[in-house]
Design a protein around this motif. Structure first.
Motif: not given
Length: 809
Positions: A328-329, A334-339, A345-348, A371-377
């Motif tokens: 599962v993703q 989805a939030l990070l892909r949009e960012k 664009p479109g990359m996992q 890192l994912r949390e860091f990127m979200l913010e």
């Protein structure tokens, strides 16, 4: 006993991640067993203090689990999980502490050895293993004298056991905050925070501790580190620590240290799992699917580097899905892909995080989840070539990572020449403003194909506090950039490399602590990267110390003794919390000899300071006393301070009246309040600190800093009062947003129009919600601060401490 059955999955540890994994395995009909060392489930939460409120963060992420979870009391959560685990028929075996895990390279089957409470061993065989054992049992200690005294403890089960005591809580994470809040009901509580703000706790806990401090329920000490603990005569303990104002002490009945824990590294390594570095706080190297370097051995939860309950439960669910071939993703995909659309664009997202970790060394040891949390913010920027990212002297403090392309940094030297430095992909910038709180030292423009990740100050500080490798890398790059910025117009890159290679130490000094004293041997040159210092000498005539100068961040001291190869000729003392980069003495001497332009610059400074010192010998001693007084009032951390010369002031109060007239009837200054020395009065008005205290804990991020340096409060303010509580100078007040104006404005003063001074011009409803107000230096008015413009005698001035002290000495 021996379990000869071959399981599909053996789960070790029944924390949130382990429970969620077991529940998912049961729901999918997978042959499994959950091994737990304790006689109860989820020992970490079981050890929480009685009545602890468990939070469901991060709030933006959905929960993926066959178990339910919502915010609530510890007891309710454990009861719910016990009922659901029993109801679902999950296979749990208690009292089994796993001591060995061995994988057969030929068959890929794992053999696990566990030890029961009675000492008997058991073996378990499985195709895959999920480690979810957390960090419990590897608790960090204080590391100071007295850490093992009987009244020093590292856990707290029931706060109600203690009443009427003075208790010091060390640690500003969630556990420390929650312990302090519970203990404060019946005790006098201090809590020590190493940082200047609560950066590593959940937002809910941040709000609660802020409110408790504001009400006086808990005493918070910021930028504080434990020095030692010893038995005392009148209380069991004397707790001594270094704080923002130097060494302080508390007579306490007990100390409760909640400093977190380190991974059980030796045990994990014995299973064959590799760690990325030797740092004892590092987490194992894992794939995006939580698989370790040992095929088939997965690690989830706090041991994998992310301790939040919801995230751990999601991991437990996801890892079982992956094992059975139903990946599962991640919930934030989805939030990070949009960012990331403007760049990839479109990359996992997993591919992007791999690219960032490989391409930006600063993040190489950050876990994928961090890192994912860091990127979200953070915010992704794709500026055009030549676009200005920020200008020299701007007052911004975000941090930038270069993901693609280049940027060009423009530095202006003392000779007026502009030097350009090109930074490439993988490098970063903005760390000097982030750390020092001062204006930007250079102009930065985007180069070709530039892609940047802009990160808010609070997010970056959290990462620095959480990942030691990031902190060390930041220090190293800061050193090189600082040397280049301070001395680059006189030194070549080769010379700068030599200074860095010679050894640079980052030192931190509390307020009133000496960097070095007159007569000390020269140990190096000090680059002040944060805070400020005074330079003083012994006054042979009057006795004591006489202040010669004030030096703010962005300058250096200590070079004179190195040039002369002599003992220190003056004492340098921190006025506020200060950090300095200390360059090795011998290396500096070598470079002074090898670089004539730098040597001449230092020689010129020596001559200038010697002349200044001679003049000071004949100057009024009150000048130095005035400087000492103002620095004692915290002016050393100001960027712009309001001063009133009382020999010129006629007490007309025009300054305060003009301020109220300009700001909807609420004056931002209190002229009559504040201390006075000789003829200089320091009224209660915002100083626009280099590192503003008011910005530390603003939930809606309503406090900003303009490019010119004015600290202001926007309309986003929700009236929580955190800034008012955080300001140590009492310059913020809670007032009605745009209240009916009071009388006494300039129209009444000059023309007799409107209401008289103090009189409301309309009905006033005290029930209307109040918001924070403070001086903003009248940033939107061309003429500058109204208070200064309204002074008929010129008694009121707004000035930087550097400029004021320069005029005094």
């Amino acid at each position: 006993m021996d379990a000869t059955e071959l399981y599909e999955i053996v789960i070790v540890g029944s924390g949130p991640a382990g429970l969620s994994a077991a529940a998912r395995a049961r729901a999918l009909g997978v042959r499994h067993v959950l091994l737990e060392a304790q006689p109860h489930l989820s020992d970490t939460i079981y050890q929480y203090q009685k009545g602890k409120h468990v939070m469901a963060e991060p709030g933006i992420l959905p929960l993926r689990s066959d178990l339910s979870f919502s915010a609530g009391k510890r007891e309710a959560l454990l009861s719910t999980w016990n009922e659901e685990m029993d109801g679902q028929g999950v296979n749990v075996v208690h009292g089994q502490r796993v001591t060995a895990i061995v994988r057969d390279a030929g068959t890929g089957v794992f053999t696990l050895t566990s030890q029961g409470n009675g000492g008997a061993t058991s073996t378990w065989k499985s195709k895959t293993v999920i480690l979810a054992i957390g960090l419990q049992g590897n608790i960090r200690k204080l590391g100071v004298p007295g850490e093992d005294l009987p009244q020093v403890q590292y856990t707290l089960s029931d706060p109600d056991e203690f009443s009427g005591e003075t208790i010091v809580v060390v640690g500003a994470g969630d556990a420390g905050i929650e312990n302090a809040l519970a203990l404060a009901e019946k005790n006098t509580v201090y809590i020590l925070n190493r940082q200047e703000e609560f950066a590593t706790c959940k937002e809910g806990n941040r709000v609660l501790i802020m409110a408790a401090e504001k009400s006086g329920k808990i005493k918070v000490r910021y930028s504080a580190t434990t020095k030692y603990i010893e038995p005392a005569d009148d209380t069991p303990l004397l707790f001594v620590f270094n704080g923002k104002h130097g060494e302080e002490s508390v007579h306490a009945h007990r100390v409760i240290a909640r400093l977190g824990a380190t991974p059980p590294r030796k045990l994990i390594e014995s299973f064959g799992v590799e760690f990325p570095n030797a740092n004892p706080a590092s987490t194992p190297a894992l794939s995006d699917a939580y698989e370790s370097n040992v095929p088939g051995l997965y690690i989830v939860g706090a041991l994998g580097g992310y301790p939040l309950i919801k995230q751990a439960m999601n991991q437990g669910y996801e890892v079982v899905q992956t094992i059975v071939g139903k990946p599962v993703q991640p919930a934030d995909e989805a939030l990070l892909r949009e960012k990331l659309v403007p760049w990839r664009p479109g990359m996992q997202v997993s591919k992007v995080t791999e690219e960032i970790k490989a391409g930006v060394p600063l993040f190489s040891h950050v876990t994928t989840l961090q890192l994912r949390e860091f990127m979200l913010e953070s915010t992704l920027l794709t500026p055009r070539k030549g676009d200005i990212i920020f200008r020299k002297f701007d007052y911004t403090n975000t941090f930038y990572s270069i993901l693609e392309g280049t940027v060009e940094i423009e530095l202006s030297g003392n000779d007026g020449k502009v030097r350009q430095i090109k930074l490439d992909k993988g490098q970063y910038f903005g760390e000097m403003g982030l750390i020092s709180g001062r204006r930007r030292t250079a102009t930065v423009r985007a180069g070709a194909d530039c892609v940047l990740m802009e990160t808010p100050r609070r997010t970056m500080l959290k990462l620095i506090a959480s990942v030691d490798d990031v902190r060390k890398r930041m220090d190293m790059v800061f050193v090189r950039n600082a040397i280049y910025n301070y001395l680059g117009n006189m030194l070549s890159r080769t010379a700068i490399d030599a200074l860095v290679a010679g050894g640079v130490t980052v030192k931190r000094f509390e307020a009133r602590q000496h960097l070095f004293k007159e007569g000390d041997p020269a140990d190096g040159m000090y680059l002040i990267r944060r805070g400020s210092v005074t330079v003083s000498r012994k006054d042979e005539v009057r006795g004591g110390e006489r202040i010669l100068s004030y030096v703010a961040a962005g300058n250096y001291v200590g070079e004179m003794a190195l040039l002369r190869d002599a003992p220190r000729s003056a004492t340098v003392t921190a006025t506020v919390l200060t950090e300095a980069l200390v360059l090795d003495a011998e290396t500096v001497r070598d470079q002074l000899i090898a670089n004539p332009s730098w040597r001449k610059s230092v020689e010129d400074q020596v001559i200038s300071r010697t002349e200044q010192n001679v003049l000071l010998e004949h100057a009024k001693s009150r000048d130095g006393e005035l400087m000492q007084f103002l620095l004692g009032q915290g002016v050393g951390e100001a960027s712009d301070v309001l001063l009133i010369n009382e020999t010129m002031c006629i007490q007309c109060n025009n300054c305060e009246t003009a301020c109220a007239e300009t700001h909807n009837g609420t004056s931002r200054l209190k002229r009559a309040l504040g201390p006075t020395f000789a003829n200089i009065h320091l009224p209660t008005a915002c100083r626009h600190c280099e590192n503003p205290h008011c910005m530390k804990d603003c939930p809606p991020d309503a406090i900003g800093r303009s490019l010119q340096g004015e600290v202001f409060i926007s309309d986003a303010c929700i009236g929580c009062g955190n800034c008012e509580r955080n300001c140590p100078y009492g310059v913020i007040q809670m007032a009605v947003d745009k209240p009916p104006k009071r009388g006494g404005g300039l129209s009444w003063l000059l023309f007799g129009l409107g209401a008289s001074p103090g009189e409301r011009q309309a009905d006033y409803d005290p029930a209307v919600q109040k918001k924070a107000v403070k001086c903003d230096l009248c940033k939107d008015l061309k003429g500058g601060p109204s208070c200064v413009r309204a002074c008929p005698t010129g008694a009121a001035i707004r000035i930087s401490p550097e400029k004021f002290f320069k005029n005094q000495v």
